[in-house]
Design a protein around this motif. Structure first.
Motif, PDB file in Angstrom:
ATOM      1  N   SER A 108      -8.573  -7.041 -12.532  1.00 57.18           N
ATOM      2  CA  SER A 108      -8.267  -6.274 -11.323  1.00 57.18           C
ATOM      3  C   SER A 108      -8.184  -7.148 -10.075  1.00 57.18           C
ATOM      4  N   ALA A 109      -8.735  -8.368 -10.131  1.00 59.31           N
ATOM      5  CA  ALA A 109      -8.703  -9.264  -8.981  1.00 59.31           C
ATOM      6  C   ALA A 109      -7.483 -10.172  -8.977  1.00 59.31           C
ATOM      7  N   LEU A 110      -6.721 -10.163 -10.057  1.00 62.55           N
ATOM      8  CA  LEU A 110      -5.563 -11.039 -10.157  1.00 62.55           C
ATOM      9  C   LEU A 110      -4.382 -10.484  -9.374  1.00 62.55           C
ATOM     10  N   ARG A 111      -3.571 -11.406  -8.838  1.00 60.77           N
ATOM     11  CA  ARG A 111      -2.357 -11.025  -8.118  1.00 60.77           C
ATOM     12  C   ARG A 111      -1.179 -11.766  -8.733  1.00 60.77           C
ATOM     13  N   ALA A 112      -0.187 -11.009  -9.179  1.00 60.03           N
ATOM     14  CA  ALA A 112       1.001 -11.602  -9.784  1.00 60.03           C
ATOM     15  C   ALA A 112       2.238 -11.156  -9.022  1.00 60.03           C
ATOM     16  N   GLY A 113       3.114 -12.088  -8.761  1.00 65.33           N
ATOM     17  CA  GLY A 113       4.379 -11.758  -8.116  1.00 65.33           C
ATOM     18  C   GLY A 113       5.496 -11.672  -9.135  1.00 65.33           C
ATOM     19  N   VAL A 114       6.516 -10.893  -8.799  1.00 64.64           N
ATOM     20  CA  VAL A 114       7.720 -10.800  -9.624  1.00 64.64           C
ATOM     21  C   VAL A 114       8.904 -11.127  -8.727  1.00 64.64           C
ATOM     22  N   LEU A 115       9.665 -12.152  -9.091  1.00 65.97           N
ATOM     23  CA  LEU A 115      10.847 -12.501  -8.326  1.00 65.97           C
ATOM     24  C   LEU A 115      11.793 -11.307  -8.313  1.00 65.97           C
ATOM     25  N   ALA A 160       1.148  -3.361 -13.841  1.00 67.75           N
ATOM     26  CA  ALA A 160       0.254  -2.260 -13.465  1.00 67.75           C
ATOM     27  C   ALA A 160      -0.445  -1.694 -14.693  1.00 67.75           C
ATOM     28  N   ASP A 161       0.286  -1.583 -15.807  1.00 71.03           N
ATOM     29  CA  ASP A 161      -0.320  -1.085 -17.041  1.00 71.03           C
ATOM     30  C   ASP A 161      -1.382  -2.040 -17.567  1.00 71.03           C
ATOM     31  N   CYS A 162      -1.266  -3.314 -17.222  1.00 71.45           N
ATOM     32  CA  CYS A 162      -2.272  -4.307 -17.617  1.00 71.45           C
ATOM     33  C   CYS A 162      -3.436  -4.364 -16.627  1.00 71.45           C
ATOM     34  N   GLY A 163      -3.358  -3.597 -15.542  1.00 64.54           N
ATOM     35  CA  GLY A 163      -4.432  -3.577 -14.553  1.00 64.54           C
ATOM     36  C   GLY A 163      -4.351  -4.667 -13.508  1.00 64.54           C
ATOM     37  N   VAL A 164      -3.174  -5.287 -13.381  1.00 65.34           N
ATOM     38  CA  VAL A 164      -2.994  -6.404 -12.445  1.00 65.34           C
ATOM     39  C   VAL A 164      -2.252  -5.935 -11.197  1.00 65.34           C
ATOM     40  N   GLN A 165      -2.628  -6.479 -10.043  1.00 64.58           N
ATOM     41  CA  GLN A 165      -1.916  -6.202  -8.797  1.00 64.58           C
ATOM     42  C   GLN A 165      -0.579  -6.944  -8.821  1.00 64.58           C
ATOM     43  N   GLY A 166       0.516  -6.220  -8.783  1.00 65.95           N
ATOM     44  CA  GLY A 166       1.828  -6.843  -8.773  1.00 65.95           C
ATOM     45  C   GLY A 166       2.514  -6.668  -7.441  1.00 65.95           C
ATOM     46  N   SER A 167       3.337  -7.639  -7.058  1.00 69.95           N
ATOM     47  CA  SER A 167       4.068  -7.551  -5.791  1.00 69.95           C
ATOM     48  C   SER A 167       5.414  -8.242  -5.949  1.00 69.95           C
ATOM     49  N   ILE A 168       6.385  -7.800  -5.150  1.00 71.15           N
ATOM     50  CA  ILE A 168       7.701  -8.417  -5.215  1.00 71.15           C
ATOM     51  C   ILE A 168       7.709  -9.713  -4.413  1.00 71.15           C
ATOM     52  N   VAL A 169       8.577 -10.647  -4.835  1.00 71.07           N
ATOM     53  CA  VAL A 169       8.738 -11.928  -4.145  1.00 71.07           C
ATOM     54  C   VAL A 169      10.205 -12.084  -3.780  1.00 71.07           C
ATOM     55  N   ARG A 170      10.488 -12.060  -2.475  1.00 72.72           N
ATOM     56  CA  ARG A 170      11.833 -12.316  -1.973  1.00 72.72           C
ATOM     57  C   ARG A 170      11.829 -13.387  -0.892  1.00 72.72           C
ATOM     58  N   ARG A 171      10.653 -13.784  -0.445  1.00 74.44           N
ATOM     59  CA  ARG A 171      10.517 -14.809   0.589  1.00 74.44           C
ATOM     60  C   ARG A 171       9.426 -15.793   0.180  1.00 74.44           C
ATOM     61  N   ALA A 172       9.542 -17.004   0.684  1.00 75.59           N
ATOM     62  CA  ALA A 172       8.608 -18.054   0.287  1.00 75.59           C
ATOM     63  C   ALA A 172       7.166 -17.679   0.600  1.00 75.59           C
ATOM     64  N   GLN A 173       6.932 -17.030   1.730  1.00 80.54           N
ATOM     65  CA  GLN A 173       5.559 -16.697   2.111  1.00 80.54           C
ATOM     66  C   GLN A 173       4.923 -15.689   1.163  1.00 80.54           C
ATOM     67  N   GLU A 174       5.760 -14.954   0.415  1.00 82.52           N
ATOM     68  CA  GLU A 174       5.223 -13.967  -0.529  1.00 82.52           C
ATOM     69  C   GLU A 174       4.675 -14.613  -1.804  1.00 82.52           C
ATOM     70  N   LEU A 175       4.836 -15.925  -1.936  1.00 80.83           N
ATOM     71  CA  LEU A 175       4.224 -16.665  -3.037  1.00 80.83           C
ATOM     72  C   LEU A 175       2.769 -17.022  -2.744  1.00 80.83           C
ATOM     73  N   GLU A 176       2.390 -16.934  -1.490  1.00 75.42           N
ATOM     74  CA  GLU A 176       1.046 -17.355  -1.086  1.00 75.42           C
ATOM     75  C   GLU A 176      -0.020 -16.433  -1.693  1.00 75.42           C
ATOM     76  N   GLY A 177      -1.056 -17.029  -2.247  1.00 75.46           N
ATOM     77  CA  GLY A 177      -2.180 -16.282  -2.774  1.00 75.46           C
ATOM     78  C   GLY A 177      -1.968 -15.690  -4.149  1.00 75.46           C
ATOM     79  N   LEU A 178      -0.812 -15.967  -4.779  1.00 77.25           N
ATOM     80  CA  LEU A 178      -0.549 -15.413  -6.105  1.00 77.25           C
ATOM     81  C   LEU A 178      -1.213 -16.260  -7.194  1.00 77.25           C
ATOM     82  N   ASP A 179      -1.659 -15.581  -8.246  1.00 79.90           N
ATOM     83  CA  ASP A 179      -2.217 -16.275  -9.409  1.00 79.90           C
ATOM     84  C   ASP A 179      -1.152 -16.552 -10.459  1.00 79.90           C
ATOM     85  N   GLY A 180      -0.025 -15.847 -10.375  1.00 83.92           N
ATOM     86  CA  GLY A 180       1.040 -16.030 -11.347  1.00 83.92           C
ATOM     87  C   GLY A 180       2.342 -15.469 -10.828  1.00 83.92           C
ATOM     88  N   LEU A 181       3.434 -15.844 -11.508  1.00 89.98           N
ATOM     89  CA  LEU A 181       4.766 -15.415 -11.097  1.00 89.98           C
ATOM     90  C   LEU A 181       5.593 -15.098 -12.328  1.00 89.98           C
TER      91      LEU A 181
END
Length: 220
Positions: free
Chosen positions: A8-15, A29-50
């Protein structure tokens, strides 16, 4: 790597420049991970995976450069954090392509690299040649429950370097073609585990679960 962190503490981005990024976000989300979209370089900051999703690899290549993301994503891949590419994502993670696409000026398609391998685009054919298969996938499948894989205009791997492990293959005309590979923190598949098969099988989350373990620093 966020070693030992709870899921639950992990953050993963999706290009999210093009392709099926929404399906990957749903799988995370089904795996319990925080997901976020990546469209800008700054959105890579703080991610554990991509995750680099399936789609049109030539369009993604153009958009990566148009959005000034090519270098930041390359740096993310080389940082040692977990990266997973499906279908077009596999193409973009390859160090080399067989017969790369060319733009109107004749310039060859660029890749991000990260995996010492050579990939052939659309190796299994065009959209009408899409198919599904049950795969023996090292590390995550078993004889009673193979991985259900959906192939859509899929690539295959023609060469792997000494540091790249082949995790799954499909036999075509007597040749076992690699369709899932891994090197340390970088994983790639020719197929789309985020896509439900035509027979309505349960969602296949085991590839994403392996990616989650890689983010935790304990992927087998």
């Amino acid at each position: 790597m966020n070693s030992g962190a709870p899921v639950s503490a992990l953050r993963a981005g999706v290009l999210a420049l093009q392709g099926d990024f929404r399906e990957h976000l749903a799988a995370l989300a089904d795996c319990g991970v925080q997901g976020s979209i990546v469209r800008r370089a700054q959105e890579l900051e703080g991610l554990d995976g991509l995750i680099i999703p399936g789609g049109e690899s030539t369009a993604m290549d153009r958009l990566l450069r148009a959005f000034d993301l090519h270098r930041p994503v390359r740096e993310f891949i080389s940082s040692g954090r977990a990266v997973y590419g499906s279908c077009a994502g596999m193409i973009l993670l390859a160090d080399q392509l067989v017969e790369p696409a060319r733009d109107a000026r004749g310039e060859p398609q660029q890749t991000l690299g990260g995996l010492d391998m050579t990939v052939r685009r659309n190796a299994f054919g065009r959209q009408r040649d899409s198919f599904e298969a049950e795969l023996d996938f090292r590390q995550i499948s078993d004889p009673e429950r193979p991985i259900h894989a959906v192939f859509i205009r899929a690539p295959w791997v023609e060469r792997v370097g000494p540091g790249v492990e082949v995790l799954a293959t499909v036999r075509i005309e007597g040749i076992d073609r690699p369709v899932a590979v891994r090197s340390s923190t970088v994983l790639a598949t020719s197929f789309h585990p985020e896509v439900r098969g035509t027979a309505g099988e349960p969602d296949e989350l085991r590839v994403h679960e392996l990616f989650v373990r890689m983010m935790q620093g304990r992927g087998e």
